[in-house]
Design an enzyme around this catalytic site. Sequence first.
Site, PDB file in Angstrom:
ATOM      1  N   ASN A   1       0.879  -1.169   0.000  1.00  0.00           N
ATOM      2  CA  ASN A   1       0.000   0.000   0.000  1.00  0.00           C
ATOM      3  C   ASN A   1       0.913   1.216   0.000  1.00  0.00           C
ATOM      4  O   ASN A   1       1.493   1.580   1.018  1.00  0.00           O
ATOM      5  CB  ASN A   1      -0.888  -0.018   1.255  1.00  0.00           C
TER       6      ASN A   1
ATOM      7  N   HIS B   1     -13.113   2.040   0.208  1.00  0.00           N
ATOM      8  CA  HIS B   1     -13.104   0.981   1.226  1.00  0.00           C
ATOM      9  C   HIS B   1     -13.775  -0.296   0.707  1.00  0.00           C
ATOM     10  O   HIS B   1     -14.161  -1.154   1.500  1.00  0.00           O
ATOM     11  CB  HIS B   1     -13.892   1.383   2.506  1.00  0.00           C
TER      12      HIS B   1
ATOM     13  N   GLU C   1      -7.699  -5.926   5.234  1.00  0.00           N
ATOM     14  CA  GLU C   1      -7.601  -5.525   3.829  1.00  0.00           C
ATOM     15  C   GLU C   1      -6.428  -6.194   3.131  1.00  0.00           C
ATOM     16  O   GLU C   1      -6.516  -6.511   1.948  1.00  0.00           O
ATOM     17  CB  GLU C   1      -7.521  -3.997   3.733  1.00  0.00           C
TER      18      GLU C   1
ATOM     19  N   ARG D   1      -2.573  -2.138  -3.471  1.00  0.00           N
ATOM     20  CA  ARG D   1      -3.838  -1.456  -3.194  1.00  0.00           C
ATOM     21  C   ARG D   1      -3.912  -0.199  -4.059  1.00  0.00           C
ATOM     22  O   ARG D   1      -2.974   0.592  -4.104  1.00  0.00           O
ATOM     23  CB  ARG D   1      -3.895  -1.050  -1.725  1.00  0.00           C
TER      24      ARG D   1
ATOM     25  N   ARG E   1     -12.616  14.263   8.244  1.00  0.00           N
ATOM     26  CA  ARG E   1     -13.469  14.671   7.116  1.00  0.00           C
ATOM     27  C   ARG E   1     -14.890  14.973   7.575  1.00  0.00           C
ATOM     28  O   ARG E   1     -15.419  14.295   8.463  1.00  0.00           O
ATOM     29  CB  ARG E   1     -13.539  13.568   6.061  1.00  0.00           C
TER      30      ARG E   1
END
Length: 394
Positions: A10, A180, A382, A91, A239
Amino acid sequence: MTQQTVLVINSGSSSIKYQLVDPAAGTSLASGLVERIGEETGHIEHKFGDVTREIDGPVPDHGDGLRKVLALFDEVGPNLHEAGIVAVGHRVVQGGKFFSGPAIIDEAVEQKIRDLCPLGPLHNPAHLKGIEVARELMSDVPHVAVFDTAFFQSLPDEAATYALNKEVAEKYQIRRYGAHGTSHQFVSGEVARFLDRDDLKQIVLHLGNGASASAVVNGHAVDTSMGLTPLEGLVMGGRTGDIDPAAVFHLVREAKMEISEIDDLFNKQSGLKGLTGDNDMRVVRSRIEAGDADCRLAMDVYVHRLLKYVGAYTAVMGGLDTITFTAGAGENDSDLRRELCARLEYTGLKLDQEKNNVRSKEARVISTPDSTITVLVVPTNEELAIAKQAMTLI
Ligand code: ADP
């Protein structure tokens, strides 16, 4: 059968996270992180078994970072070839409309990921840096891109389409892509496996620093809270999640803010951080216990937003069988789960308070047997999901 492993990478703008995964066994053999690439104080951490090796010093670029990581695999272990490496899984956040599943990376795929940079400006350029150097340094194994958006490419048009002028939306590819997705796909699959049922109307709540909700019917996503970018939807660490877009016009006109300032404000200085000064749920939680009113309000806003999505998705699916909590706060914050589930008691949902308070890394049901909706906690993984998806192409 000899072991087959996937190195999952990643790559961020100044970091590379990696994990060597055995997808069949569901285990991680080694993991690590290169941080502060391009800065004066770089840092590398490599873990294998009980050994953690740390290196401090400048890492000028991603190529240098990955070279150092490969040297650590040789020196500290495990030797990648002896560990049976068969692929590298990357990813990638934004796959646009091109990718509804994983893809072996060749020149054309790399170019598509590059073409999608305007839609994923915070992520895709950083992923490309990792992809380019990894393909060069590890050219003897296939490289597979696994996209965060892929699971949501099957959203019905009515869920993916914004009520924006059609020509503008088409020209600039504005639609709900979600994010996601790798986690939502993995977790909803684990729920089906755990309950031994495929015919489920599920809501998955991925509540980490970034947070998103999805509605999944019989294994297919039918709606999700993140939109064109990961800004839309739930309240997150930094956020806003949903906000009236006219707030942008207002800030431009009244505060004379630049677009880049508003981007930073909405993506990094808002959410829990904007409401309380802290983006870490653990800190917010302990401040609530100390009687902090800002933190209490922030949590109430957070739970109210979750509640609205649960209500909306139940209506969209025409019913609801399971709610599953995952990611940092979803897996660990029992108060958060209790507060949301208390607001859903009108549906006949009953949380088992004792089970809710248990700390565990295992998938588990935390509702009572007579609850109308089954509530679960399922740890997301993940890296394992990326490794498993990569294996499907090998
Ligand atoms: P991401 O991958 O999006 O960076 P994570 O899934 O690691 O995020 O989740 C990070 C969030 O999880 C943080 O807000 C953190 O405070 C929260 N978290 C982690 N452990 C706990 C805990 N024990 N209780 C409450 N929140 C927690």
